[in-house]
Design a protein around this motif. Structure first.
Motif, PDB file in Angstrom:
ATOM      1  N   PRO A   4      44.804  40.480  37.870  1.00 44.11           N
ATOM      2  CA  PRO A   4      44.103  39.310  37.377  1.00 44.11           C
ATOM      3  C   PRO A   4      43.497  38.527  38.532  1.00 44.11           C
ATOM      4  O   PRO A   4      44.131  38.361  39.568  1.00 44.11           O
ATOM      5  CB  PRO A   4      45.182  38.484  36.682  1.00 44.11           C
ATOM      6  N   LEU A   7      44.307  33.072  36.667  1.00 41.67           N
ATOM      7  CA  LEU A   7      45.059  32.746  35.471  1.00 41.67           C
ATOM      8  C   LEU A   7      45.417  31.278  35.584  1.00 41.67           C
ATOM      9  O   LEU A   7      46.146  30.885  36.468  1.00 41.67           O
ATOM     10  CB  LEU A   7      46.319  33.604  35.376  1.00 41.67           C
ATOM     11  N   CYS A  17      45.147  29.139  27.724  1.00 38.90           N
ATOM     12  CA  CYS A  17      44.981  29.739  29.036  1.00 38.90           C
ATOM     13  C   CYS A  17      43.608  30.371  29.113  1.00 38.90           C
ATOM     14  O   CYS A  17      43.124  30.954  28.144  1.00 38.90           O
ATOM     15  CB  CYS A  17      46.069  30.802  29.221  1.00 38.90           C
ATOM     16  N   HIS A  19      41.135  33.051  31.492  1.00 38.81           N
ATOM     17  CA  HIS A  19      41.302  34.085  32.509  1.00 38.81           C
ATOM     18  C   HIS A  19      39.961  34.685  32.915  1.00 38.81           C
ATOM     19  O   HIS A  19      38.998  34.650  32.176  1.00 38.81           O
ATOM     20  CB  HIS A  19      42.252  35.187  32.022  1.00 38.81           C
ATOM     21  N   TYR A  21      38.742  38.230  35.498  1.00 36.43           N
ATOM     22  CA  TYR A  21      39.289  39.381  36.209  1.00 36.43           C
ATOM     23  C   TYR A  21      38.172  40.109  36.927  1.00 36.43           C
ATOM     24  O   TYR A  21      36.994  39.953  36.618  1.00 36.43           O
ATOM     25  CB  TYR A  21      40.023  40.336  35.254  1.00 36.43           C
ATOM     26  N   CYS A  44      51.225  36.626  28.027  1.00 37.86           N
ATOM     27  CA  CYS A  44      50.847  35.239  27.688  1.00 37.86           C
ATOM     28  C   CYS A  44      51.315  34.834  26.302  1.00 37.86           C
ATOM     29  O   CYS A  44      51.801  33.717  26.109  1.00 37.86           O
ATOM     30  CB  CYS A  44      49.333  35.071  27.809  1.00 37.86           C
TER      31      CYS A  44
END
Length: 113
Positions: A4, A7, A17, A19, A21, A44
């Protein structure tokens, strides 16, 4: 191996959350991103107890868009000039997945036994 890139968790009451990548080009198109993001979703939702996950994706990044759609994320809208990279403002597409919206059919089996 993919990892990742970012995060970030907002205050606990929101239980959300976001994210981002990045997969090294040498490892792209091998299913590694699918496996890594699927594992992140499990962590998560199942371990952190989050309610909502968001993905912010460059509109031109078709492979990432297909990946999150395959994992059950829904497109929520275009965020204009949302991210500044190298002094240039870029648009991003916002995708989201709710814990209640994730079915077992979106979970991807691990590539490595």
């Amino acid at each position: 191996m993919p990892r990742p890139r970012q995060l970030s968790r907002w205050p606990h009451p929101q239980q959300a959350c976001g994210h981002r990548y990045f997969i090294n080009p040498a490892y792209q198109s091998r299913g590694m991103a699918t496996e890594a993001v699927s594992a992140m979703l499990d962590f998560c939702f199942d371990h952190l107890g989050l309610h909502r996950l968001q993905a912010f994706i460059d509109p031109n990044n078709t492979p990432s868009r297909k990946l999150v759609e395959k994992l059950g994320f829904g497109r929520e809208g275009l965020l204009r000039d949302h991210l500044r990279v190298g002094g240039i403002w870029r648009d991003e597409i916002l995708y989201a997945l709710l814990r209640t919206g994730r079915s077992s059919s979106t979970a991807v089996p691990a590539l490595i036994p």
